[in-house]
Design a protein around this motif. Structure first.
Motif, PDB file in Angstrom:
ATOM      1  N   ARG A  73     -23.709  -4.999 -22.132  1.00 32.46           N
ATOM      2  CA  ARG A  73     -24.696  -3.838 -22.913  1.00 32.46           C
ATOM      3  C   ARG A  73     -24.544  -3.215 -20.893  1.00 32.46           C
ATOM      4  NH1 ARG A  73     -28.804  -3.290 -27.219  1.00 32.46           N
ATOM      5  NH2 ARG A  73     -27.703  -4.574 -28.395  1.00 32.46           N
ATOM      6  N   LEU A  74     -23.769  -2.213 -21.110  1.00 32.74           N
ATOM      7  CA  LEU A  74     -23.452  -1.408 -19.355  1.00 32.74           C
ATOM      8  C   LEU A  74     -22.816  -1.877 -18.557  1.00 32.74           C
ATOM      9  CD1 LEU A  74     -27.222  -0.489 -18.838  1.00 32.74           C
ATOM     10  CD2 LEU A  74     -26.205   1.012 -20.497  1.00 32.74           C
ATOM     11  N   THR A  77     -19.761   1.607 -18.314  1.00 31.26           N
ATOM     12  CA  THR A  77     -20.165   3.010 -19.579  1.00 31.26           C
ATOM     13  C   THR A  77     -19.823   3.566 -18.373  1.00 31.26           C
ATOM     14  OG1 THR A  77     -21.856   0.994 -20.095  1.00 31.26           O
ATOM     15  CG2 THR A  77     -22.434   2.920 -20.127  1.00 31.26           C
ATOM     16  N   TRP A  78     -20.315   3.880 -17.258  1.00 29.22           N
ATOM     17  CA  TRP A  78     -20.220   5.311 -16.453  1.00 29.22           C
ATOM     18  C   TRP A  78     -18.443   5.306 -16.700  1.00 29.22           C
ATOM     19  CZ3 TRP A  78     -24.890   3.206 -16.688  1.00 29.22           C
ATOM     20  CH2 TRP A  78     -25.749   4.244 -17.063  1.00 29.22           C
ATOM     21  N   GLN A  92     -30.644   3.989 -18.345  1.00 30.48           N
ATOM     22  CA  GLN A  92     -29.849   3.142 -19.425  1.00 30.48           C
ATOM     23  C   GLN A  92     -30.309   1.994 -19.967  1.00 30.48           C
ATOM     24  OE1 GLN A  92     -27.592   4.611 -21.729  1.00 30.48           O
ATOM     25  NE2 GLN A  92     -28.371   6.491 -21.122  1.00 30.48           N
TER      26      GLN A  92
END
Length: 314
Positions: A73-74, A77-78, A92
């Motif tokens: 996860r992450l 992401t951006w 987040q």
């Protein structure tokens, strides 16, 4: 950063350290062991470059075969057009941790961005918005004038910050001019951290420096062979603001110079390796001195995850 204990169902594992130190492999093995014990787990990224979708190769973001069947996860992401601040990431990360805890799981935080980790655990300083005119005035100051002003208006920050660290010196000066209080004053009033609400199981990897630098050099060569030049060319076509973090990531300025015929490929490789080693050196310094003394440190090149995280399985 406090490591106060709370119920084990709020456990969070943290594997941190300099770039290329093997954090990702260890995080995956630990998450696999957690899942084998009957609890869900996921690796949660805490690296400021691996958050960007545009930097899959240059950030050495783990590929599917490296994830070992564990949810990540992450990572990516951006979008590069949107800066990911420490506060953005921490917000987040809190959500991902809460989601795993709600399912009885154990998040495994993995990364080397100390500011991200500190913000998540300790919270953020409630600094009010900076007056735009003051920000513009501060950012327009020559370096020598900036340093002189900071010494006069916030001597504590001036003593703490490197005289070449223009970004942080500017931040400290604009804060004191805009709010009337020093950055240190605001930092003492941090809020929103999760350290008191979780049972933290940290491990800091600090391997032999020569061994790490050799890995950094080898990894940058691999990046160039694996498509880093094409990745940066794609990024360049977006026409993003050159001051964005994604445009200043290690390897991006060097490869941009190659694409603009300012550097040959050999010079790109050497410059990229040098920048990576310098970054790793700064991380060495941070992780040796900033985390609490009771956080375990490991200097082994290969370690068994169970040896350091046995408390997670008791």
């Amino acid at each position: 950063m406090s490591t106060a204990q709370s119920p084990e169902n709020q456990a969070v594992a943290l594997i941190a350290g300099p770039t290329a130190s093997g954090k990702s492999d260890l995080a995956v093995r630990l998450a696999q062991r957690i899942e084998a014990s009957g609890r869900p787990s996921a690796v949660v990224n805490a690296d400021s470059q691996q958050v960007y979708a545009d930097l899959e190769i240059l950030s050495a973001r783990p590929g599917k075969h490296e994830m070992g069947g564990i949810e990540h996860r992450l990572f990516g992401t951006w979008d590069g057009a949107q800066p990911c601040s420490a506060a953005d990431w921490a917000g987040q990360a809190k959500q991902e941790i809460a989601d795993l805890h709600a399912r009885g799981g154990v998040p495994v935080l993995c990364g080397g961005t100390g500011l991200y980790i500190r913000t998540l655990l300790d919270g953020i300083s409630p600094v009010p918005p900076i007056d735009p005119d003051i920000r513009a005035q501060v950012r327009a100051l020559p370096v020598e004038a900036l340093r002189k002003c900071l010494i006069g208006e916030d001597p504590a920050s001036a003593a703490r910050l490197n005289e070449r660290d223009i970004q942080r010196m500017s931040r400290a000066l604009e804060v004191v001019r805009s709010t009337g209080q020093s950055l240190g004053w605001w930092q003492e009033r941090k809020a929103g951290g999760i350290a008191e609400d979780i049972s933290l199981h940290p491990l800091v990897l600090i391997p032999d420096r020569d061994w790490l630098y050799e890995r950094c050099d080898r990894r940058f060569d691999w990046m160039l062979e694996a498509g880093a030049i094409e990745e940066v060319a794609t990024l360049a076509r977006r026409g993003l603001d050159p001051t964005l973090p994604v445009m200043r990531a290690i390897g991006v300025p060097e490869i941009l110079a190659y694409l603009e015929d300012e550097l040959d490929l050999a010079s790109v490789a050497e410059a990229g390796k040098t920048a990576t080693r310098q970054y790793a050196k700064r991380q060495f310094t941070w992780f040796r001195n900033q985390p609490p003394r009771d956080w375990p440190r490991a200097d082994k090149k290969t370690i068994a995850e169970y040896d350091f995280f046995v408390s997670l399985f008791q």
